[in-house]
Design a protein around this motif. Structure first.
Motif, PDB file in Angstrom:
ATOM      1  N   ASP A  24       0.805  12.170 -16.981  1.00 43.23           N
ATOM      2  CA  ASP A  24      -0.099  12.089 -15.848  1.00 43.23           C
ATOM      3  C   ASP A  24       0.421  11.138 -14.772  1.00 43.23           C
ATOM      4  OD1 ASP A  24      -2.324  12.111 -14.294  1.00 43.23           O
ATOM      5  OD2 ASP A  24      -3.343  10.601 -15.480  1.00 43.23           O
ATOM      6  N   ILE A  49      -5.074   2.333   3.660  1.00 42.02           N
ATOM      7  CA  ILE A  49      -4.174   1.383   4.336  1.00 42.02           C
ATOM      8  C   ILE A  49      -2.822   2.035   4.585  1.00 42.02           C
ATOM      9  CG2 ILE A  49      -2.969  -0.816   4.103  1.00 42.02           C
ATOM     10  CD1 ILE A  49      -5.330  -1.779   2.449  1.00 42.02           C
ATOM     11  N   LYS A  50      -2.344   2.752   3.576  1.00 41.53           N
ATOM     12  CA  LYS A  50      -1.057   3.417   3.744  1.00 41.53           C
ATOM     13  C   LYS A  50      -1.091   4.406   4.899  1.00 41.53           C
ATOM     14  CE  LYS A  50      -0.310   7.205   2.084  1.00 41.53           C
ATOM     15  NZ  LYS A  50      -0.253   8.377   1.246  1.00 41.53           N
ATOM     16  N   TYR A  68      -6.078   1.673  -0.926  1.00 38.65           N
ATOM     17  CA  TYR A  68      -4.637   1.685  -0.692  1.00 38.65           C
ATOM     18  C   TYR A  68      -4.228   2.955   0.045  1.00 38.65           C
ATOM     19  CZ  TYR A  68      -4.458  -2.124  -4.043  1.00 38.65           C
ATOM     20  OH  TYR A  68      -4.645  -3.301  -4.688  1.00 38.65           O
ATOM     21  N   ASP A  69      -4.853   4.078  -0.331  1.00 39.38           N
ATOM     22  CA  ASP A  69      -4.558   5.327   0.375  1.00 39.38           C
ATOM     23  C   ASP A  69      -4.832   5.156   1.862  1.00 39.38           C
ATOM     24  OD1 ASP A  69      -4.006   6.392  -2.032  1.00 39.38           O
ATOM     25  OD2 ASP A  69      -5.760   7.678  -2.170  1.00 39.38           O
ATOM     26  N   GLY A 123      -5.773   8.882 -15.692  1.00 38.89           N
ATOM     27  CA  GLY A 123      -6.307   8.509 -14.387  1.00 38.89           C
ATOM     28  C   GLY A 123      -5.698   7.219 -13.881  1.00 38.89           C
ATOM     29  N   PRO A 124      -6.026   6.824 -12.639  1.00 36.31           N
ATOM     30  CA  PRO A 124      -5.429   5.595 -12.093  1.00 36.31           C
ATOM     31  C   PRO A 124      -5.671   4.410 -13.014  1.00 36.31           C
ATOM     32  CG  PRO A 124      -6.651   6.760 -10.412  1.00 36.31           C
ATOM     33  CD  PRO A 124      -6.912   7.477 -11.685  1.00 36.31           C
ATOM     34  N   TRP A 125      -4.582   3.695 -13.328  1.00 35.36           N
ATOM     35  CA  TRP A 125      -4.642   2.594 -14.275  1.00 35.36           C
ATOM     36  C   TRP A 125      -5.604   1.504 -13.818  1.00 35.36           C
ATOM     37  CZ3 TRP A 125       1.235   2.975 -14.561  1.00 35.36           C
ATOM     38  CH2 TRP A 125       1.628   3.530 -15.780  1.00 35.36           C
ATOM     39  N   GLN A 181      -7.761   2.086  -5.478  1.00 35.54           N
ATOM     40  CA  GLN A 181      -6.847   3.162  -5.118  1.00 35.54           C
ATOM     41  C   GLN A 181      -7.200   3.837  -3.784  1.00 35.54           C
ATOM     42  OE1 GLN A 181      -3.971   3.863  -6.679  1.00 35.54           O
ATOM     43  NE2 GLN A 181      -3.692   5.186  -4.939  1.00 35.54           N
ATOM     44  N   ALA A 215       0.823  -1.205   0.000  1.00 39.50           N
ATOM     45  CA  ALA A 215       0.000   0.000   0.000  1.00 39.50           C
ATOM     46  C   ALA A 215       0.856   1.254   0.000  1.00 39.50           C
ATOM     47  CB  ALA A 215      -0.922   0.004   1.210  1.00 39.50           C
ATOM     48  N   ARG A 216       2.015   1.165   0.655  1.00 40.83           N
ATOM     49  CA  ARG A 216       2.922   2.317   0.669  1.00 40.83           C
ATOM     50  C   ARG A 216       3.385   2.673  -0.726  1.00 40.83           C
ATOM     51  NH1 ARG A 216       6.698   0.798   5.505  1.00 40.83           N
ATOM     52  NH2 ARG A 216       5.191   1.367   7.073  1.00 40.83           N
ATOM     53  N   ARG A 267     -12.077   9.777  -9.407  1.00 44.67           N
ATOM     54  CA  ARG A 267     -10.716  10.091  -9.839  1.00 44.67           C
ATOM     55  C   ARG A 267     -10.500   9.736 -11.301  1.00 44.67           C
ATOM     56  NH1 ARG A 267      -6.597   8.536  -5.046  1.00 44.67           N
ATOM     57  NH2 ARG A 267      -5.092   9.060  -6.614  1.00 44.67           N
ATOM     58  N   TYR A 306       1.826   1.831  -3.438  1.00 42.74           N
ATOM     59  CA  TYR A 306       0.705   2.040  -4.348  1.00 42.74           C
ATOM     60  C   TYR A 306       0.146   3.456  -4.281  1.00 42.74           C
ATOM     61  CZ  TYR A 306       0.394  -3.009  -5.095  1.00 42.74           C
ATOM     62  OH  TYR A 306       0.653  -4.287  -5.430  1.00 42.74           O
ATOM     63  N   SER A 307       0.287   4.129  -3.167  1.00 41.50           N
ATOM     64  CA  SER A 307      -0.318   5.464  -3.105  1.00 41.50           C
ATOM     65  C   SER A 307       0.606   6.468  -2.436  1.00 41.50           C
ATOM     66  CB  SER A 307      -1.654   5.408  -2.368  1.00 41.50           C
ATOM     67  OG  SER A 307      -1.431   5.406  -1.001  1.00 41.50           O
ATOM     68  N   ARG A 318      -5.253  -0.579 -10.219  1.00 40.03           N
ATOM     69  CA  ARG A 318      -5.430   0.539  -9.285  1.00 40.03           C
ATOM     70  C   ARG A 318      -6.887   0.752  -8.936  1.00 40.03           C
ATOM     71  NH1 ARG A 318      -0.883   2.802  -8.180  1.00 40.03           N
ATOM     72  NH2 ARG A 318      -1.014   1.276  -6.597  1.00 40.03           N
ATOM     73  N   GLY A 366       1.808  -3.178  -8.635  1.00 42.46           N
ATOM     74  CA  GLY A 366       0.679  -4.098  -8.546  1.00 42.46           C
ATOM     75  C   GLY A 366      -0.056  -4.213  -9.867  1.00 42.46           C
ATOM     76  N   GLU A 424      -0.989  10.648 -11.929  1.00 44.40           N
ATOM     77  CA  GLU A 424      -2.054  10.073 -11.122  1.00 44.40           C
ATOM     78  C   GLU A 424      -2.376   8.660 -11.574  1.00 44.40           C
ATOM     79  OE1 GLU A 424      -5.717  12.189 -10.901  1.00 44.40           O
ATOM     80  OE2 GLU A 424      -6.221  11.248  -9.008  1.00 44.40           O
ATOM     81  N   ARG A 425      -1.920   8.279 -12.778  1.00 40.07           N
ATOM     82  CA  ARG A 425      -2.183   6.884 -13.194  1.00 40.07           C
ATOM     83  C   ARG A 425      -1.445   5.909 -12.305  1.00 40.07           C
ATOM     84  NH1 ARG A 425       1.345   7.013 -18.734  1.00 40.07           N
ATOM     85  NH2 ARG A 425       2.764   8.576 -17.947  1.00 40.07           N
ATOM     86  N   MET A 426      -0.381   6.364 -11.628  1.00 41.64           N
ATOM     87  CA  MET A 426       0.292   5.494 -10.666  1.00 41.64           C
ATOM     88  C   MET A 426      -0.252   5.688  -9.258  1.00 41.64           C
ATOM     89  SD  MET A 426       3.500   6.701 -12.481  1.00 41.64           S
ATOM     90  CE  MET A 426       3.844   6.158 -14.124  1.00 41.64           C
ATOM     91  N   GLY A 427      -1.305   6.466  -9.127  1.00 44.18           N
ATOM     92  CA  GLY A 427      -1.864   6.704  -7.803  1.00 44.18           C
ATOM     93  C   GLY A 427      -1.142   7.787  -7.033  1.00 44.18           C
ATOM     94  N   TRP A 486       2.087  10.054  -1.811  1.00 43.22           N
ATOM     95  CA  TRP A 486       1.681  11.451  -1.995  1.00 43.22           C
ATOM     96  C   TRP A 486       2.929  12.316  -1.894  1.00 43.22           C
ATOM     97  CZ3 TRP A 486      -3.235  11.523   1.607  1.00 43.22           C
ATOM     98  CH2 TRP A 486      -4.232  10.760   0.989  1.00 43.22           C
TER      99      TRP A 486
END
Lengths: 147, 334, 192
Positions: free
Chosen positions: A40, B68-69, B65-66, B42-44, B62, A9-10, B31, A12-13, B59, B56, A42-45, A15
């Motif tokens: 972009d 959980i992180k 995951y935010d 946007g998120p894949w 997503q 999760a770290r 999103r 994956y998102s 997404r 992974g 944001e496609r990777m979150g 910031w």
């Protein structure tokens, strides 16, 4: 290597908090391009947060002049752990063109960023291309997972 | 009202989990669609093969995951804040929202929704969320937090009026304050979206304000005031706030579907058929809200306030008048 | 205002159909070259093994002193510190032998704590030695390049005598040339 949900999760998102520490604003424009439609992020979150308390990645641009040096450290401390720092651009890595030719310290520059905060990833370029910044962030994610 | 059976208790525990995952899908849709409308990707949905080691496979979850992180991060407490209030207010919002989720029917399935005053209970519990945010922002002792709280309070006064009036005009038409009863009334006749479109529009606009989507994201205006009431939150407390927001999307959309679209029920079809319809309608409503989100710039707080009084409140009141007139002229229809 | 909203909605829908986002990782053709990047794009440096003579013109002209030269016993090393470079391309422009070029390769990010961990591009050329005192003098390639350049540019009347002088000159270090110019018969005043 199996990764737990926490580590995944770290990565994956993440910031990003962008700290502008002096310099010519060119890296900042390229970073803005990273979040714009063509590259972009944001496609990777990845999201750009204007708040150090929400962020995982501390992205510094610029040579850190003496006035901003203590503030940079303070903002870095405001990021909750785990965190990584990226030095983006030649200025942030070594001081770039703000160095003197005779290798003496510049009177206005408080350091390259590595003197002030622990750096994890270096993204050279003046300015680095957006793809280069994305590659740097990908490297930072690998570090962030194991923090 | 009879004593709650084990099934009803189990279902009311299960419903918040379902609406949490619905909220995650809706959050992803906001999103993704807003990215596509801005000609981004946007998120894949499917991550390219070379990046799957780091990122992974998909997404789609997503927002999860935010959360959980953030749950695994350290939370920092500002030294100047009122610590008890600062720490507890996200949890107050979380409790409000979980209970409200238990009352909100997901595709007509909710045992608590058949409680006679469930609509009132949901509206009251939803009011608890901005209230907790205001407390938390004010307790954080940050100027951004305080400005955000103040704006949140003003905006809450503005959007809560049309929301409540629109909801009650529907209750007037259905002659009941129970959400389940409102769904049942619609199941045999037309949905209230067609019978009372004025209230529907007012309700939708009020929801947009409640979810802080674009024209009304005044309290959380990023770049302007850093993140509004949540400026000083980080780590676990921020994760709780994100969970609350995820729940809030699902509840607001679920309530809209329950009140105006018969909870996904299609007349003449089985009750089980309402689940795919519910999902489809939910995605559609979020799509409309995202279109509005992408299309509009941000209002200033005074503009938002005046606009809310001028347009949705008037619409909601005329919806209420329409509801009374409808009852008076077509008593057989109700 | 209403018309504006309709127009904007149309534009949004058009955007939704055509996203402009480029692929990441970037698209490469069959040979591994990046397709979406201009050929003139300035990235990582590359020294030409044959053409570069090690004259050090690039170190003088470098605006952020990213290129440095260091002499050891037998060879001269030119190193480009990528973390300091601003990719202005002046080194490439100034190079008399066209022995330095900037490739379009841009992915140079690295993990690391300090600037020393950054990528460095290095190139070594062999140095000649002085026949008299044994000190290292100039890169061998540079001596040859100077000889060639002089032969091209000089007035043909002086060609023979200058070539004779160069034969001697090129073997010694600058100090030995100065001190032994009468013995070598290369002093400028010998032709009076």
């Amino acid at each position: 290597m199996r990764l737990g949900l926490k580590e995944k999760a770290r990565a994956y998102s993440p910031w990003i908090f962008h700290a502008h520490a002096g310099g010519c604003n060119n890296c900042d424009i390229e970073l803005a391009a990273c979040f714009a439609p063509r590259f972009d992020l944001e496609r990777m979150g990845i999201q750009l947060r204007n708040n150090p308390r929400h962020a995982d990645i501390f992205l510094v641009t610029g040579p850190a002049p003496k006035q901003i040096a203590p503030i940079l450290r303070r903002v870095y401390d405001q990021l909750p752990n785990p965190k990584v720092a990226i030095a983006c651009g030649s200025c942030a890595i070594t001081g770039g063109v703000y160095n003197r030719d005779d290798k003496k310290p510049n009177y206005a520059i408080g350091g390259p960023v590595e003197k002030l905060i622990p750096i994890d990833v270096l993204v050279p370029g003046c300015p680095p291309r957006p793809e280069s910044i994305i590659q740097g962030i990908m490297l930072a994610l690998e570090k962030l997972r194991h923090r | 009202m009879e004593l709650p059976s084990t099934i009803s208790i189990a279902s009311s525990l299960f419903l918040p989990i379902v609406s949490f995952f619905l909220g995650i899908i809706y959050g992803y849709e906001i999103r993704k669609v807003s990215a596509r409308l801005q000609s981004r990707r946007g998120p894949w949905l499917l991550v390219p093969k070379s990046l799957r080691g780091t990122l992974g496979v998909t997404r789609l979850f997503q927002p999860l995951y935010d959360i959980i992180k953030l749950l695994c991060k350290e939370s920092l407490l500002p030294s100047t804040s009122t610590k008890g209030l600062f720490r507890s207010s996200p949890y107050i919002a979380l409790i409000c929202v979980i209970v409200a989720a238990a009352f909100t029917p997901v595709a007509t399935y909710s045992h608590l929704a058949s409680f006679e005053l469930s609509l009132v209970v949901i509206l009251y519990l939803l009011l608890g969320v901005p209230f907790a945010f205001i407390l938390g922002g004010a307790a954080s002792a940050s100027p951004w937090g305080v400005i955000g709280s103040q704006r949140e309070a003003e905006l809450m006064l503005a959007y809560e009026t049309p929301l409540v009036i629109a909801a009650f005009s529907i209750a007037t038409m259905a002659d009941s304050l129970s959400v389940q009863k409102i769904i049942d009334v619609q199941a045999t006749r037309l949905p209230f979206l067609l019978l009372n479109p004025l209230a529907a529009v007012a309700f939708l606009v009020a929801i947009i304000g409640k979810l802080h989507l674009k024209p009304f994201d005044v309290p959380e205006a990023e770049v302007e005031i850093v993140a509004g009431p949540v400026t000083e939150y980080g780590g676990r407390l921020l994760a709780i706030i994100e969970i609350v927001k995820t729940f809030l999307i699902a509840i607001c959309v679920g309530l809209f579907i329950a009140l105006f679209l018969a909870g996904g029920l299609v007349p003449g079809y089985d009750k089980l058929f309402s689940i795919p319809t519910f999902l489809l309608e939910g995605l559609l409503i979020v799509l409309v809200m995202t279109m509005i989100h992408t299309l509009n710039p941000r209002f200033r707080i005074d503009q938002a306030l005046i606009w809310y009084v001028r347009v949705p409140t008037i619409l909601a009141i005329s919806g209420l008048v329409w509801a009374y007139a409808f009852r008076h002229f077509f008593p057989a229809f109700i | 205002m209403k018309y504006g909203v309709v127009k904007l909605t149309k534009e949004l829908l058009r955007n939704a159909i055509h996203p402009v986002t480029v692929n990441y990782p970037a698209k490469k053709d069959l040979l591994g070259a990046l397709t979406e990047i201009a050929d003139e794009s300035r990235g990582k440096h590359r020294f030409d093994e044959i053409k570069c003579v090690g004259c050090g013109a690039c170190t003088i002209v470098c605006s952020s002193s990213a290129i440095t030269e260091s002499d050891s016993d037998l060879e001269r090393t030119l190193s480009v510190e990528i973390g300091r470079c601003i990719f202005c391309g002046r080194c490439r422009d100034i190079c008399p032998e066209k022995g330095l070029e900037l490739t379009p390769e841009f992915e140079m990010s690295k993990k690391g704590q300090s600037a020393n961990d950054c990528i460095k591009v290095e190139h070594s050329v062999p140095l000649g030695t002085c026949d008299k005192c044994g000190r290292t003098t100039f890169p061998i390639g540079q001596i040859e390049a100077v000889r060639k350049r002089v032969n091209e540019k000089i007035d043909p009347a002086n060609l023979v005598i200058v070539n004779k002088d160069m034969e001697i000159f090129m073997r010694y270090c600058p100090d030995c040339r100065r001190s032994g110019s009468y013995a070598f018969k290369t002093h400028p005043r010998k032709s009076y």
